[in-house]
Design an enzyme around this catalytic site. Structure first.
Site, short mmCIF file in Angstrom:
data_model
loop_
_atom_site.label_atom_id
_atom_site.label_comp_id
_atom_site.label_asym_id
_atom_site.label_seq_id
_atom_site.Cartn_x
_atom_site.Cartn_y
_atom_site.Cartn_z
N HIS A 27 -4.80 14.05 3.53
CA HIS A 27 -5.73 15.13 3.84
C HIS A 27 -5.09 16.13 4.82
O HIS A 27 -5.11 17.35 4.57
CB HIS A 27 -7.00 14.53 4.45
CG HIS A 27 -8.04 15.53 4.85
ND1 HIS A 27 -9.13 15.82 4.07
CD2 HIS A 27 -8.15 16.32 5.95
CE1 HIS A 27 -9.87 16.74 4.66
NE2 HIS A 27 -9.30 17.06 5.83
N GLU A 28 -4.53 15.63 5.90
CA GLU A 28 -3.94 16.53 6.89
C GLU A 28 -2.68 17.21 6.35
O GLU A 28 -2.38 18.35 6.74
CB GLU A 28 -3.65 15.77 8.18
CG GLU A 28 -4.88 15.17 8.86
CD GLU A 28 -6.00 16.16 9.11
OE1 GLU A 28 -5.72 17.37 9.24
OE2 GLU A 28 -7.17 15.73 9.17
N HIS B 297 -3.69 20.41 4.76
CA HIS B 297 -3.79 21.51 5.74
C HIS B 297 -2.40 22.01 6.13
O HIS B 297 -2.15 23.23 6.18
CB HIS B 297 -4.50 21.01 7.00
CG HIS B 297 -5.98 20.85 6.86
ND1 HIS B 297 -6.82 21.87 6.49
CD2 HIS B 297 -6.78 19.75 7.06
CE1 HIS B 297 -8.07 21.44 6.48
NE2 HIS B 297 -8.08 20.16 6.82
N GLU C 95 -9.78 23.84 3.82
CA GLU C 95 -10.32 22.54 3.41
C GLU C 95 -10.15 22.32 1.91
O GLU C 95 -10.04 21.18 1.46
CB GLU C 95 -11.79 22.44 3.81
CG GLU C 95 -12.33 21.03 3.84
CD GLU C 95 -11.69 20.17 4.92
OE1 GLU C 95 -11.78 18.93 4.82
OE2 GLU C 95 -11.07 20.72 5.86
#
Length: 491
Positions: A256-257, A260, A286
């Site tokens: 997830h990170e 980003h 996101e």
């Protein structure tokens, strides 16, 4: 053109100082000594004051008055769009209020961490009350007679309104609730069991980061209580967390990170240290983290590859094979924590926070009543009671940081990700075969070309529309979720 050149030189220094402020925040979350909190608050307030002074300088107003935007190329016009909007917002915000928000943010974060660890909401309430009051003041100053919450929302999703988000979320809620109910009536899939060495988790998390295209020469992976990504350009850092009983928490937090971070690393280098040199909105941001984590990272193709990597790292996983592993990765189960929620239930967590924070800013709800309101809403939405504050109103860092208006962008990002995945499947028809080999270059390359490289060149909805060929809507996300979990659970 000298006014434009002078303005951009000023802006590059301001952007550089903003990166320094972000690094102070990263340090506070990862390696700052526990006793340094009060001093760090003063440091962050001082930097915030300098940034506010630069952003509201009369010289900026003079340069803006002297520049003819029509004489600029498309990139220059986009730069001016951001600078004019930011200047208008900054000049509405008193310098003393900006510094006080920065000081309170640092102190409130520490108090939140202490309260969360002690399961003591009362310990956090004074700082939360102060932060809410400051954000109400900020919203009123920025709104200029309009809705204060809408004004705060512009920091995270320019152009969005609470009313528009409420309509979209209202369309999502009934189908998500129905899908959740249907899936939870079915037998739960087999789950992982046993302990998973935390140092081995971190090693594999770094492999995953590189597999998804994270450039470790311009970044690093550390541990934090709440995973996050920080920075842009050539210094983009991420954090993750480990749990010996739940390695998926570490691996999917990392992926997830990385979504980003890959966005920030993928922006055209020519935009570095300018308003275009960072993600255009948190909703678009996101969309990258969620498509990396879910549509790609939790796909049947990729989980087959991950299954083998986990067996190499940890030995027997106690599961029958790749299909059972895929089901375990995507299992629906009751839970309290937003960041650990499955794809079906995740947005219901966000909608709860969206409604509560709107009421906090509007004065319809006070900090002293937040825990009771949270617990009542949670039980109504999920059907069981919150068992402790760290699983309830103390679980998220956002309100301690003053990030009111941030939460709805999580669900907006999921909506954008659904649209992007629909377009990606058509553009990269063999994506599943590539992922089954652990090759993410085709899909991440498509995202870099169609979304990430643009940075702030276009407005948020325009970025998604250009990539997908149509305006974003909740339809593709709902269709994806119903197809995926309908097949998994036989509903």
């Amino acid at each position: 053109m000298s006014a434009f050149d002078d303005l951009m030189a000023h802006e590059r220094q301001t952007q550089a100082l903003s990166q320094v402020a972000g690094r102070l925040g990263w340090d506070q979350e990862t390696v700052m000594p526990r006793g340094a909190g009060a001093q760090r608050a003063e440091e962050m307030a001082a930097v915030a004051a300098i940034l506010h002074e630069r952003r509201t300088s009369p010289a900026v107003g003079d340069w803006l008055a002297a520049i003819d935007d029509a004489a600029l190329d498309a990139v220059g016009q986009a730069q001016m769009r951001h600078i004019r909007r930011d200047y208008a917002r900054a000049t509405r915000l008193p310098a003393a209020l900006a510094a006080e928000i920065a000081r309170t943010r640092s102190l409130a974060h520490q108090r939140w961490a202490e309260a969360r660890g002690a399961e003591d909401v009362a310990h956090f309430l004074p700082m939360l009350e102060r932060m809410i009051e400051l954000k109400r003041q900020e919203g009123a100053a920025l709104a200029d007679g309009g809705d204060p919450y809408d004004a705060l929302l512009q920091d995270y999703e320019p152009g969005a309104t609470a009313a528009g988000l409420e309509a979209m979320f209202g369309a999502l809620r009934p189908r998500l609730v129905a899908l959740r109910a249907a899936c939870l009536e079915k037998p739960a899939p087999e789950a992982l069991s046993g302990d998973y060495d935390e140092s081995a988790q971190m090693r594999l998390s770094r492999v995953l980061a590189k597999t998804f295209g994270y450039d470790m020469a311009r970044g690093r992976v550390d541990k934090a209580v709440h995973p996050f990504s920080s920075g842009s350009g050539d210094d983009v850092r991420i954090t993750t967390r480990t749990n010996p009983a739940d390695p998926f928490n570490c691996f999917y937090s990392t992926i997830h990170e990385v979504g980003h971070a890959a966005y920030e690393q993928g922006i055209d280098p020519a935009y570095g240290l300018t308003p275009l040199g960072q993600g255009v909105s948190m909703g678009v941001h996101e969309s990258q983290s969620r498509i990396y984590e879910n549509q790609l990272g939790r796909s049947r193709a990729f989980t087959g590859w991950l299954y083998e990597r986990m067996r190499e790292a940890f030995g027997d996983l106690g599961l029958a094979g790749p299909d059972a592993f895929y089901a375990a990765v995507n299992a629906l189960k009751p839970g309290y924590i937003r960041t650990e929620a499955d794809e079906v239930q995740y947005n219901l967590h966000v909608l709860l926070r969206f409604d509560l924070e709107r009421d906090l800013i509007a004065g319809k709800l006070e900090a002293a009543d937040l825990e009771e309101a949270w617990n009542a809403r949670f039980e109504a939405d999920f059907g069981y009671a919150v068992d402790k504050p760290s699983n309830g109103c103390l679980q998220d860092v956002h309100w301690s940081e003053g990030l009111f208006g941030y939460f709805p962008t999580y669900t907006l990002g999921n909506v954008y990700a659904g649209c992007l995945m629909q377009a990606l499947r058509a553009a990269v028809p063999d994506w599943e075969a590539q992922l089954a080999e652990g090759d993410l270059s085709g899909v991440t390359g498509w995202l870099r070309e169609n979304v990430q490289r643009h940075g702030g060149l276009y407005e948020p909805r325009e970025v998604i529309t250009r990539a997908c060929g149509q305006e974003p809507s909740e339809g593709p996300l709902l269709e994806y979720l119903e197809a995926k979990f309908g097949a998994l659970y036989g509903v």
